[in-house]
Design an enzyme around this catalytic site. Sequence first.
Site, short mmCIF file in Angstrom:
data_model
loop_
_atom_site.label_atom_id
_atom_site.label_comp_id
_atom_site.label_asym_id
_atom_site.label_seq_id
_atom_site.Cartn_x
_atom_site.Cartn_y
_atom_site.Cartn_z
N TYR A 120 99.46 58.91 35.36
CA TYR A 120 99.64 57.47 35.13
C TYR A 120 100.78 57.25 34.13
O TYR A 120 101.66 56.42 34.36
CB TYR A 120 98.33 56.86 34.63
CG TYR A 120 98.38 55.36 34.44
CD1 TYR A 120 98.20 54.48 35.51
CD2 TYR A 120 98.58 54.80 33.17
CE1 TYR A 120 98.23 53.11 35.33
CE2 TYR A 120 98.61 53.43 32.99
CZ TYR A 120 98.44 52.58 34.06
OH TYR A 120 98.48 51.21 33.88
N ASN A 155 103.28 44.37 40.59
CA ASN A 155 102.08 44.47 39.75
C ASN A 155 101.09 45.53 40.24
O ASN A 155 100.40 46.15 39.44
CB ASN A 155 101.39 43.10 39.69
CG ASN A 155 99.98 43.20 39.18
OD1 ASN A 155 99.73 43.31 37.98
ND2 ASN A 155 99.00 43.21 40.10
N GLY A 176 99.42 43.43 44.62
CA GLY A 176 98.15 43.53 43.92
C GLY A 176 97.75 42.19 43.31
O GLY A 176 97.19 42.14 42.22
N ILE A 226 94.14 45.65 28.58
CA ILE A 226 93.81 44.37 29.20
C ILE A 226 92.46 44.50 29.92
O ILE A 226 92.22 45.49 30.62
CB ILE A 226 94.90 43.95 30.22
CG1 ILE A 226 96.32 44.06 29.61
CG2 ILE A 226 94.62 42.54 30.74
CD1 ILE A 226 96.64 43.14 28.47
N LYS A 254 104.41 55.22 34.77
CA LYS A 254 104.85 54.04 34.03
C LYS A 254 106.12 54.32 33.23
O LYS A 254 106.94 53.42 33.01
CB LYS A 254 103.71 53.53 33.14
CG LYS A 254 102.52 53.00 33.93
CD LYS A 254 102.88 51.79 34.80
CE LYS A 254 101.67 51.18 35.50
NZ LYS A 254 102.02 49.99 36.30
N SER A 314 95.48 40.17 44.26
CA SER A 314 94.12 39.75 44.61
C SER A 314 93.16 39.77 43.43
O SER A 314 92.21 38.99 43.39
CB SER A 314 93.58 40.66 45.72
OG SER A 314 93.60 42.02 45.31
P1 NAP Z 1 93.06 46.20 38.93
O1 NAP Z 1 92.17 45.18 38.33
O2 NAP Z 1 92.52 47.53 39.28
O3 NAP Z 1 93.78 45.54 40.22
C1 NAP Z 1 94.69 46.33 40.94
C2 NAP Z 1 95.34 45.47 42.00
O4 NAP Z 1 96.35 46.27 42.65
C3 NAP Z 1 94.37 45.03 43.09
O5 NAP Z 1 94.80 43.78 43.60
C4 NAP Z 1 94.56 46.12 44.15
O6 NAP Z 1 94.23 45.68 45.47
C5 NAP Z 1 96.05 46.36 44.03
N1 NAP Z 1 96.48 47.67 44.54
C6 NAP Z 1 96.14 48.89 44.07
N2 NAP Z 1 96.75 49.84 44.82
C7 NAP Z 1 97.48 49.20 45.75
C8 NAP Z 1 98.31 49.62 46.81
N3 NAP Z 1 98.54 50.91 47.07
N4 NAP Z 1 98.90 48.68 47.59
C9 NAP Z 1 98.70 47.36 47.36
N5 NAP Z 1 97.91 46.90 46.37
C10 NAP Z 1 97.30 47.81 45.57
O7 NAP Z 1 94.30 46.50 37.95
P2 NAP Z 1 94.92 45.65 36.76
O8 NAP Z 1 94.28 46.10 35.51
O9 NAP Z 1 94.96 44.22 37.11
O10 NAP Z 1 96.41 46.25 36.75
C11 NAP Z 1 97.51 45.60 37.35
C12 NAP Z 1 98.78 46.29 36.89
O11 NAP Z 1 98.85 46.25 35.47
C13 NAP Z 1 98.83 47.78 37.27
O12 NAP Z 1 100.16 48.12 37.62
C14 NAP Z 1 98.41 48.47 36.00
O13 NAP Z 1 98.92 49.79 35.94
C15 NAP Z 1 99.03 47.56 34.97
N6 NAP Z 1 98.44 47.66 33.64
C16 NAP Z 1 97.11 47.40 33.44
C17 NAP Z 1 96.58 47.51 32.16
C18 NAP Z 1 95.14 47.23 31.85
O14 NAP Z 1 94.72 47.49 30.71
N7 NAP Z 1 94.34 46.71 32.76
C19 NAP Z 1 97.40 47.89 31.10
C20 NAP Z 1 98.74 48.16 31.34
C21 NAP Z 1 99.24 48.03 32.60
P3 NAP Z 1 92.83 46.18 46.18
O15 NAP Z 1 91.71 45.61 45.37
O16 NAP Z 1 92.92 45.61 47.55
O17 NAP Z 1 92.86 47.68 46.14
#
Ligand code: NAP
Length: 256
Positions: free
Chosen positions: A160, A87, A9, A193, A164, A11
Amino acid sequence: MSKVALVTGGSRGIGRAIALALAEKGWSVAVNYRSGAQAAEETVQAIRSAGGTARAIQADISLAEDRKRLVQETLTAFGRIDLLVNNAGMAPRVRADLLEMGEESYDEVLATNLKGPFFLTQMVARQMIERPTRSDGAPAMIVNIGSTSATTSSTSRGEYCLSKAGMGMMTALFADRLAAHGILVYEVRPGIIETDMTAVVQEKYDRMIEGGLLPLSRWGKAEDVARAVVAIAEGALPYSTGEIIHVDGGFHLRRL
Ligand code: NAP
């Protein structure tokens, strides 16, 4: 030979910030994505135009065949994996109350956020055991991106939280199993975030943060998480494994 990181992830969002920050420190980065090829290409181009090395690799980490291909393509491109950053993750497509949540959503979220990372780690760990030391002498490492949801109940996205919480034990299990091989395992646990994932609840979280939810009263940035990952990757915690680093503005503190 440069250090090689696979960022799932990578990207968008937190993963992109991690990929860029690692590349700045000289890491070659495999930028995995599921369906957003353009975003992945933009991340790769940003790394290359800063003089770094990166390659985008499409793979859905919830699918066994894709995970296998992801590891193979990374090894073909870079020859080794010194750092795996688990990630990639997803929120439920629909926020459903715990009493209404369906099995389809449960299966999808658990497959993406827990089963996929678990079996990817198993596969990468076998590779790391063959080469547990990087070219600069530092150990191979695995960093899981968990979530404050591991210990915080949100009844509109129970699947979710479960995924986690499971990742928390996954961190402990691999840290324990791989210690004898000198491979270090960590979890970085973000709070709230600012990314696409939280865009749907921006106003709600704005209000909660303004109301005093967080000791450090602001949204977290993807770069805040990336800084923690880079500190670990660059060897800041050599006598720690299985450690959880909170990047949540102090949200995990109990307060009175
Ligand atoms: P995001 O902006 O939605 O980005 C998700 C990323 O994961 C994208 O690159 C997406 O690729 C990729 N992805 C999703 N499903 C996938 C799969 N099955 N196979 C390969 N790639 C996949 O999310 P984010 O907020 O950056 O979150 C990143 C991580 O941090 C996650 O594990 C999330 O649970 C964790 N997290 C986030 C927060 C927050 O507040 N944002 C808080 C705590 C933890 P595509 O675009 O190609 O689908």
